[in-house]
Design a protein around this motif. Structure first.
Motif, mmCIF file in Angstrom:
data_model
loop_
_atom_site.group_PDB
_atom_site.id
_atom_site.type_symbol
_atom_site.label_atom_id
_atom_site.label_comp_id
_atom_site.label_asym_id
_atom_site.label_seq_id
_atom_site.Cartn_x
_atom_site.Cartn_y
_atom_site.Cartn_z
ATOM 1 N N LEU A 1 -3.837 8.065 8.834
ATOM 2 C CA LEU A 1 -3.264 7.068 9.549
ATOM 3 C C LEU A 1 -1.654 7.265 10.339
ATOM 4 C CD1 LEU A 1 -5.431 4.231 9.271
ATOM 5 C CD2 LEU A 1 -6.028 5.879 10.885
ATOM 6 N N TYR A 2 -0.939 8.133 9.415
ATOM 7 C CA TYR A 2 0.385 7.513 9.670
ATOM 8 C C TYR A 2 0.788 9.184 9.637
ATOM 9 C CZ TYR A 2 0.105 3.355 6.845
ATOM 10 O OH TYR A 2 0.207 1.931 5.870
ATOM 11 N N ILE B 1 3.958 7.061 1.606
ATOM 12 C CA ILE B 1 2.913 6.092 2.310
ATOM 13 C C ILE B 1 1.570 6.640 1.343
ATOM 14 C CG2 ILE B 1 2.390 4.449 3.707
ATOM 15 C CD1 ILE B 1 4.395 5.353 5.588
ATOM 16 N N ALA B 2 1.423 7.246 1.572
ATOM 17 C CA ALA B 2 -0.191 7.331 0.836
ATOM 18 C C ALA B 2 -0.350 7.246 -0.515
ATOM 19 C CB ALA B 2 -0.665 8.593 1.451
ATOM 20 N N ARG B 3 0.495 7.434 -1.113
ATOM 21 C CA ARG B 3 1.454 8.335 -2.229
ATOM 22 C C ARG B 3 1.524 6.764 -2.359
ATOM 23 N NH1 ARG B 3 3.680 12.046 -2.798
ATOM 24 N NH2 ARG B 3 6.223 11.149 -1.566
ATOM 25 N N LYS B 4 2.088 6.000 -2.496
ATOM 26 C CA LYS B 4 2.536 4.416 -2.895
ATOM 27 C C LYS B 4 1.176 3.419 -2.585
ATOM 28 C CE LYS B 4 4.472 0.281 -3.745
ATOM 29 N NZ LYS B 4 5.257 -0.320 -5.207
ATOM 30 N N LEU B 5 0.586 3.591 -1.642
ATOM 31 C CA LEU B 5 -0.719 2.791 -1.881
ATOM 32 C C LEU B 5 -1.871 2.990 -2.881
ATOM 33 C CD1 LEU B 5 -1.017 2.349 2.077
ATOM 34 C CD2 LEU B 5 0.059 0.845 0.354
ATOM 35 N N SER B 6 -1.675 4.574 -2.530
ATOM 36 C CA SER B 6 -2.932 5.069 -3.811
ATOM 37 C C SER B 6 -2.506 4.981 -5.350
ATOM 38 C CB SER B 6 -3.706 6.767 -3.757
ATOM 39 O OG SER B 6 -2.008 7.331 -3.987
ATOM 40 N N THR C 1 -1.674 8.327 19.752
ATOM 41 C CA THR C 1 -1.912 9.504 19.679
ATOM 42 C C THR C 1 -2.163 10.535 20.774
ATOM 43 O OG1 THR C 1 -3.664 10.531 18.598
ATOM 44 C CG2 THR C 1 -2.039 9.816 17.364
ATOM 45 N N LEU C 2 -1.233 12.293 21.061
ATOM 46 C CA LEU C 2 -2.150 12.299 22.207
ATOM 47 C C LEU C 2 -3.683 12.472 22.500
ATOM 48 C CD1 LEU C 2 0.760 15.713 22.279
ATOM 49 C CD2 LEU C 2 0.734 13.632 23.648
ATOM 50 N N LEU C 3 -4.530 12.299 21.254
ATOM 51 C CA LEU C 3 -5.731 12.592 20.863
ATOM 52 C C LEU C 3 -6.501 11.654 21.171
ATOM 53 C CD1 LEU C 3 -5.609 14.312 17.588
ATOM 54 C CD2 LEU C 3 -5.950 15.722 19.590
ATOM 55 N N VAL D 1 0.477 4.741 13.301
ATOM 56 C CA VAL D 1 1.149 3.338 12.293
ATOM 57 C C VAL D 1 2.341 4.040 12.130
ATOM 58 C CG1 VAL D 1 1.774 1.785 10.775
ATOM 59 C CG2 VAL D 1 -0.907 2.387 11.384
ATOM 60 N N GLN D 2 3.209 3.687 13.326
ATOM 61 C CA GLN D 2 4.581 3.643 13.071
ATOM 62 C C GLN D 2 4.726 2.573 12.475
ATOM 63 O OE1 GLN D 2 6.549 6.394 14.473
ATOM 64 N NE2 GLN D 2 8.580 4.920 14.377
ATOM 65 N N ASN D 3 4.817 1.576 12.419
ATOM 66 C CA ASN D 3 5.887 0.447 11.457
ATOM 67 C C ASN D 3 4.990 0.194 10.718
ATOM 68 O OD1 ASN D 3 7.153 0.529 14.645
ATOM 69 N ND2 ASN D 3 8.559 0.933 12.483
#
Lengths: 123, 125
Positions: B30-31, B50-55, B108-110, B115-117
Motif C-alpha cells: 500500500l506504500y 514503513i512495513a518493517r516498522k509496523l511488523s 495509482t495508474l492501475l 498511501v502517500q502520507n
C-alpha cells in the motif's frame, strides 16, 4: 522556516484565533476550503466561519498535546495532525479532540486551510 | 464527487486494517518509496521501512475497531484525505487503546490507491 516549526506556528495561530474571536477565522479559509466537523460537511470560507461562530458556546480554550506534520506533495502543501483538549466555559471536564489540516501555500507566502477535519475523541 | 470520496475512504480503511490485523508485512503493497509515516511521533519514509516498522511493533495480534471515517478530496488530482478514529485491541491486554489516524491516498495508474502520507497517534485518556 522548518516544516515542524511552521506547523506549530500555524496551529498556535489557528487556535488562538478560534479561542479569541471565531469570526476572524475567515482569513484562514478560501472558497474551495472544506471542513468536516463531527461528520458535518461544509464548503467555502463563509459557510465554514458561519458554522464555527454558531457553535453553542461563547468561550472555549484549545490546548494541543501533539502536532505532527508532513509535506503533502509537489504543490507545497502541508498536512498537520493535531490532538488536544477543548475546555468549554462552564463545563467541568475538558473534551478531547483530534483534527487534521491540509495547508496550501498562498502567493503571499503564507498558508490557507484547504481541508479541515475535526473529531471529538470520546472516552 | 463527495459520495465517491466517502466510498473510497471506507473501502480503503476496511482493506488497510484487515491487512494490518492479519498480515502486517503485506502492508508494504500500500506504500511507495515516496510514502511517509509518522507513528507516535517517529518519522519513517518509504514502503519497505514503513512495513518493517509496523511488523516490528511489539505485539503479535491486534484488532482495529473503527468508530469514525471522514474523507475529503485533497488538492492532488484524484487524491483523497481519510481521517479515522477507533480502538485498538492488543491480544492479552485488558483495555483497548484509542487511536486517530490520517491517510493521504494518491491514485495509482492501475486504478487503485497508495498511501502517500500516514500519521498515527494513540489518544490517551
Amino acid at each position: 522556516m522548518d516544516p515542524d516549526a511552521l506547523a506549530k506556528a500555524f496551529v498556535e495561530h489557528y487556535y488562538s484565533t478560534f479561542d479569541s474571536n471565531r469570526a476572524n477565522l475567515g482569513s484562514l479559509y478560501q472558497e474551495p476550503s472544506m471542513l468536516t466537523f463531527e461528520g458535518l460537511k461544509i464548503q467555502g470560507a463563509q459557510r465554514i466561519v458561519s458554522h464555527l461562530t454558531s457553535l453553542p458556546f461563547q468561550q472555549c480554550q484549545h490546548t494541543f498535546t501533539t502536532v505532527d506534520c508532513q509535506p503533502s506533495g509537489p504543490a507545497g502543501g502541508m498536512l498537520v495532525f493535531v490532538s488536544g483538549s477543548l475546555q468549554l466555559a462552564g463545563e467541568q471536564h475538558a473534551l478531547k479532540f483530534s483534527q487534521m489540516f491540509h495547508l496550501m501555500p498562498t502567493p503571499q507566502g503564507s498558508f490557507y486551510v484547504m481541508n479541515d477535519i475535526f473529531r471529538l475523541n470520546y472516552a | 464527487m463527495e459520495e465517491q470520496v466517502e466510498l473510497v475512504g471506507k473501502a480503503f480503511v476496511d482493506h488497510y486494517y484487515h491487512l494490518f490485523d492479519n498480515n502486517r508485512l503485506s502492508l508494504a503493497s500500500l506504500y511507495q518509496p515516496t510514502s511517509m509515516l509518522t507513528f507516535e511521533g517517529q518519522q519513517i519514509q518509504g514502503g519497505d521501512g514503513i512495513a518493517r516498522k509496523l511488523s516490528e511493533l511489539p505485539f503479535d495480534h491486534c484488532q482495529h475497531l473503527i468508530t469514525t471515517i471522514d474523507s475529503q478530496p485533497s488538492s492532488s488530482p484524484g487524491g483523497v484525505l481519510v481521517f479515522v478514529s477507533g480502538n485498538l485491541q492488543l491480544a492479552g491486554e485488558e483495555h483497548e487503546l484509542k487511536f486517530s489516524q490520517m491517510f493521504h491516498l494518491i491514485p495509482t495508474l492501475l486504478g487503485s490507491f497508495f498511501v502517500q502520507n500516514d500519521i498515527f497517534r494513540l489518544n490517551y485518556g
